[in-house]
Design an enzyme around this catalytic site. Structure first.
Site, PDB file in Angstrom:
ATOM      1  N   GLU A  96      -1.219  -5.506   8.591  1.00  0.00           N
ATOM      2  CA  GLU A  96      -0.819  -5.167   9.969  1.00  0.00           C
ATOM      3  C   GLU A  96      -1.945  -4.882  10.876  1.00  0.00           C
ATOM      4  O   GLU A  96      -3.002  -5.002  11.218  1.00  0.00           O
ATOM      5  CB  GLU A  96      -1.048  -3.625   9.108  1.00  0.00           C
ATOM      6  N   ASP A 124       0.952  -0.994  -0.121  1.00  0.00           N
ATOM      7  CA  ASP A 124       0.006  -0.619  -0.039  1.00  0.00           C
ATOM      8  C   ASP A 124       0.622   1.070   0.029  1.00  0.00           C
ATOM      9  O   ASP A 124       0.636   1.943  -0.223  1.00  0.00           O
ATOM     10  CB  ASP A 124      -0.437  -0.197   1.099  1.00  0.00           C
ATOM     11  N   SER A 125       2.495   0.643   0.275  1.00  0.00           N
ATOM     12  CA  SER A 125       2.926   1.955   0.061  1.00  0.00           C
ATOM     13  C   SER A 125       2.701   2.203  -1.690  1.00  0.00           C
ATOM     14  O   SER A 125       3.393   4.115  -1.673  1.00  0.00           O
ATOM     15  CB  SER A 125       4.585   1.716  -0.032  1.00  0.00           C
ATOM     16  N   LYS A 181      -1.240  -9.181   2.352  1.00  0.00           N
ATOM     17  CA  LYS A 181      -0.812  -9.697   3.736  1.00  0.00           C
ATOM     18  C   LYS A 181      -1.573  -8.305   4.374  1.00  0.00           C
ATOM     19  O   LYS A 181      -2.477  -7.583   3.563  1.00  0.00           O
ATOM     20  CB  LYS A 181       0.768  -8.397   3.221  1.00  0.00           C
ATOM     21  N   GLU A 236       8.599  -5.097  10.732  1.00  0.00           N
ATOM     22  CA  GLU A 236       9.076  -3.345  10.091  1.00  0.00           C
ATOM     23  C   GLU A 236       9.599  -3.210  11.140  1.00  0.00           C
ATOM     24  O   GLU A 236       8.676  -2.957  12.730  1.00  0.00           O
ATOM     25  CB  GLU A 236       7.872  -2.987   9.321  1.00  0.00           C
ATOM     26  N   ASP A 274      -1.065  -6.136  -0.759  1.00  0.00           N
ATOM     27  CA  ASP A 274      -1.305  -5.720   0.802  1.00  0.00           C
ATOM     28  C   ASP A 274      -3.088  -5.031   1.193  1.00  0.00           C
ATOM     29  O   ASP A 274      -3.618  -4.235   0.493  1.00  0.00           O
ATOM     30  CB  ASP A 274       0.424  -4.340   0.640  1.00  0.00           C
TER      31      ASP A 274
HETATM   32  O1  KIV Z   1       3.505  -0.811   1.586  1.00  0.00           O
HETATM   33  C1  KIV Z   1       4.644  -1.690   2.428  1.00  0.00           C
HETATM   34  O2  KIV Z   1       5.514  -1.038   0.991  1.00  0.00           O
HETATM   35  C2  KIV Z   1       5.081  -2.729   2.713  1.00  0.00           C
HETATM   36  C3  KIV Z   1       6.723  -2.884   3.166  1.00  0.00           C
HETATM   37  C4  KIV Z   1       7.054  -1.787   3.857  1.00  0.00           C
HETATM   38  C5  KIV Z   1       6.542  -3.865   3.952  1.00  0.00           C
HETATM   39  O3  KIV Z   1       4.481  -2.339   3.537  1.00  0.00           O
END
Ligand code: KIV
Length: 265
Positions: free
Chosen positions: A117, A46-47, A115, A183, A85
């Site tokens: 969080e 999600d970055s 993934k 992280e 994500d």
């Molecule tokens: O969204 C992302 O890029 C991440 C990584 C930093 C693990 O969650």
């Protein structure tokens, strides 16, 4: 392109002491370059919201945007193991909402896993997703989706905090997660977590003892000149190379030397 790595092979790779390499990818050409470079796993993080869409943090990423970009990554890297994500508020409201959205991620985007969080409070959700056939990679330690609540990006795992993170990791392993992202966890705590579970730990800013590493694509290629996180290393100066190429193109057009005879029909 290598043969796609499978969920069941991750723990074996850890047991054999083979480091796993993961990086974020957001589009087809970037994903193709990662596959060519022999990267084991791709994360459509999600970055995306920050690296590609120009936001200040990851919170604005939507399911639609994540699906759109994951489809592109799949087209660019048909053989790669791709993790989707789950964006902010796509899995926190209820078990049903999480199941629906994770199901969409798998069915519509071509991802191999999701993934999410959070800590051990999400273990029941991980168990539910795994029992529905969705491989899950929980992300513990610094949680970028909590930036507004925590008030910034802070290292975790120091002092008593290490015990909490080890408990999170064990709860997720028990719930059926196939790997964990760690992280910005202190190196010592990350090592203890890695020893406490049999599933691989993929670290970012969590030291060299993790079973593998993940980095953000744009940090590794040196795309942005205004910020390099401490946990990253610039392996190229892609931003400078791109700007210089574009400036040369603009100069040539203005000077009337592009297109040349070789570019004309
Ligand atoms: O969204 C992302 O890029 C991440 C990584 C930093 C693990 O969650």
């Amino acid at each position: 392109m290598g043969k796609k790595i499978s969920v069941s092979s991750f723990a074996k790779r850890k047991a054999a002491g083979e480091k796993l390499v993961m990086i974020t990818a957001y589009d087809a050409p970037g994903a193709a370059a990662c596959a060519k470079a022999g990267i084991d796993m791709l994360l459509v993080g999600d970055s995306l919201a920050m690296t590609v869409l120009g936001y200040d943090n990851t919170l604005p990423a939507t399911m639609e945007e994540m699906i759109h970009h994951t489809k592109a990554v799949r087209r660019g890297a048909p053989e790669s193991f791709i993790v989707f994500d789950m964006p902010f508020m796509s899995y926190q409201v209820s078990m049903e909402q999480a199941l629906t959205n994770a199901g969409r991620a798998m069915k519509e985007s071509g991802a191999d896993a999701v993934k999410l969080e959070g800590g051990a409070e999400f273990a029941p959700l991980v168990r539910r997703l795994v029992s529905a056939g969705i491989p899950v990679m929980p992300h513990i330690g610094l949680l970028p989706q909590h930036i507004q609540a925590v008030g910034g990006y802070k290292v975790t795992g120091r002092g008593d905090d290490a015990e909490r993170l080890i408990a999170d990791a064990r709860a997720f392993e028990e719930a059926g997660a196939f790997a964990l992202v760690l992280e910005c966890i202190s190196q010592e705590a990350a090592r203890k977590i890695t020893e406490a579970v049999s599933i691989p730990t993929i670290g970012i800013g969590s030291g060299a003892d993790c079973s593998g590493q993940i980095q953000v694509f744009h940090d590794v290629i040196g795309m942005f000149d205004n910020f390099t996180p401490k946990h990253s290393r610039r392996y190229a100066e892609a931003g400078k190379i791109i700007t210089s190429a574009l400036a040369s193109y603009a100069q040539d057009v203005k000077a009337g030397v592009f297109p040349g005879p070789e570019n004309s029909f």
